[in-house]
Design an enzyme around this catalytic site. Structure first.
Site, PDB file in Angstrom:
ATOM      1  N   GLU A   1       3.270  -8.706   5.406  1.00  0.00           N
ATOM      2  CA  GLU A   1       3.146  -8.173   6.261  1.00  0.00           C
ATOM      3  C   GLU A   1       3.296  -9.384   7.133  1.00  0.00           C
ATOM      4  OE1 GLU A   1      -1.350  -8.938   6.602  1.00  0.00           O
ATOM      5  OE2 GLU A   1      -1.630  -8.307   4.197  1.00  0.00           O
TER       6      GLU A   1
ATOM      7  N   CYS B   1      -2.502  -5.969   3.867  1.00  0.00           N
ATOM      8  CA  CYS B   1      -2.095  -6.298   1.704  1.00  0.00           C
ATOM      9  C   CYS B   1      -2.131  -5.407   1.000  1.00  0.00           C
ATOM     10  CB  CYS B   1      -3.360  -6.666   1.819  1.00  0.00           C
ATOM     11  SG  CYS B   1      -3.381  -8.780   3.075  1.00  0.00           S
TER      12      CYS B   1
ATOM     13  N   HIS C   1      -8.117  -7.239  -5.026  1.00  0.00           N
ATOM     14  CA  HIS C   1      -7.464  -7.440  -3.998  1.00  0.00           C
ATOM     15  C   HIS C   1      -8.153  -9.123  -3.486  1.00  0.00           C
ATOM     16  CE1 HIS C   1      -6.131  -9.092   0.150  1.00  0.00           C
ATOM     17  NE2 HIS C   1      -6.701  -8.293   0.346  1.00  0.00           N
TER      18      HIS C   1
END
Ligand code: COA
Length: 390
Positions: free
Chosen positions: A79, A111, A233
């Site tokens: 990103e 993400c 994450h």
């Protein structure tokens, strides 16, 4: 056919700032950063690194000649890419000297990008069992000096080789995923810093986790007891713990103890690197595999991917026989322990050093950057790179 992760590489820049010192400089109690957010060190990227070089450096030391022969697809999740048209994957394909009969693309969904890449890679390998796919997750997380997200910045990349009969982790077929239009984090094309509604992103991260976890259990028939560990994450290391705690009551005391203990190990690298966006989940997986030496072959690991905006996915993998022999523990330990600490003032200077966006030519001195692959400047609107090993 068994398809999954055959190798994992990692790279982070050679500079970091201590979170205690950053807190003092911002007039914040250090425990907020080290305990409340759960970060000890934050990787700082010099101007001689970008998403392309971080990814290329992550892949450089894990690929052998056979991998280079077999890789026919490079998928780059990011990103913080460098071009709105040309994919970062093409640059990496060149810098690594991969053979030309390959596809190379960039994937974007905050993400979540590298996870999308892995799922795409599974399909490719199912159709082409002799191929390998190089999936990259590479980012430089920038929220801005003195911003609310400053303590959750970082920089780094992971490189994953996806293949048939993988040496590390076979990915299971079942997966649960969810998309919802949420404005919790975004970065308009005119801005080099992200916009974020931190509270909303925390809420959505957890509610997405709860939804995909329920969907996954319904699809697979599995329960908490079936997991040796769940990796998350990790935009900051407290985040995954908050999500894990919401499902702890579904297990026995032994399940809780095991999952919490393994969560502690799985945040090891992340807490001294910071947020690396697309690579964060896989850095957590790497921490677990490299820092815990008694996870048995056959163990099931859950993986929760979340990309603001938002897409979430829960999927799983089974550890393979002798997986520890195929890790690069020493390489990664040395990379992390040989970094140089910078002061907060130096970090602020480095943060402000960005490449020109007006088309002017710039030449960078890469002598002070120990990375093998670096950005050397811009000429005629084209980024210039060097592989010092060539
Ligand atoms: N000692 C220990 N803990 C402390 C503390 C102290 N002295 N001071 C505060 N804390 C705790 C708070 O209680 C809070 O814990 P909790 O979340 O468990 O309640 C935590 O530190 C963070 O404090 P908070 O006031 O919520 O921080 P913030 O308003 O500065 O925002 C983020 C934190 C993560 C939301 C912000 O950094 C951000 O927006 N980051 C980017 C977005 C992001 O990472 N989103 C994650 C999902 S993708």
């Amino acid at each position: 056919m068994k398809i999954g992760i055959d190798k994992i590489g990692f790279y982070t820049p050679h500079l970091y700032v201590d979170m205690n010192k950053l807190a003092v400089a911002r007039d914040i109690e250090p425990e907020k950063f080290t305990i409340g957010i759960g970060q000890e060190k934050m990787a700082i990227s010099p101007v001689t690194q970008d998403a392309v070089t971080l990814a290329a450096n992550a892949a450089l030391n894990i690929l052998d000649e056979q991998d280079k022969e077999q890789i026919d697809f490079v998928i780059f999740g990011t990103e913080t890419g460098i071009d709105n048209s040309k994919s970062a994957a093409v640059y990496v394909h060149h810098l690594l000297g991969l053979h030309p009969q390959a596809r190379a693309i960039e994937v974007k969904q905050a993400c979540y990008g590298a996870t999308a890449g892995i799922q795409m890679a599974k399909g490719h390998i199912a159709l082409n069992p002799d191929s390998k796919v190089l999936v990259l997750g590479s980012d430089i997380a920038r929220y801005g000096l003195n911003s609310s997200g400053e303590a959750t910045q970082g920089a780094g990349a992971v490189a994953l080789v996806i293949s048939a009969d993988p040496k590390l982790l076979v990915l299971e077929d079942q997966s649960a995923y969810l998309t919802e239009d949420v404005m919790d984090f975004w970065r308009p094309v005119y801005s080099d810093k992200a916009y974020v509604d931190g509270k909303l992103s925390n809420e959505k991260y957890i509610s997405f986790f709860n939804t995909v976890w329920e969907q996954y259990k319904a699809k697979s028939g599995l329960e908490l007891k079936d997991f040796a560990a769940i990796c998350y994450h990790l935009p900051y290391t407290k985040m995954g713990l908050k999500a894990l705690r919401t499902i702890m009551d579904e297990g026995t005391e032994a399940d809780k103890e095991r999952l919490l203990a393994n969560y502690e190990v799985s945040k090891g690298y992340n807490k001294i690197v910071g947020n690396i966006y697309t690579g964060s989940l896989y850095l957590s997986l790497l921490s677990l595999l490299e820092q815990k030496d008694d996870l048995a072959a056959g163990s099931r690991i859950g993986l929760y991917s979340y990309g603001s905006g938002s897409v979430g996915e829960f999927f799983t993998g089974i550890l393979q026989e002798d997986y520890r022999k195929h890790l690069h523990v020493e390489q990664h330990t040395t990379l992390l322990s040989s970094r140089t600490e910078v002061t907060v003032a130096e970090y602020e200077d480095i943060f402000e050093q960005t490449l020109p966006i007006d088309g002017s030519t710039v030449e960078l001195n890469v002598d002070n950057d120990p990375a093998t692959i670096c950005v050397t400047g811009i000429t005629d609107h084209m980024r210039q790179y060097v592989n010092k090993a060539d």
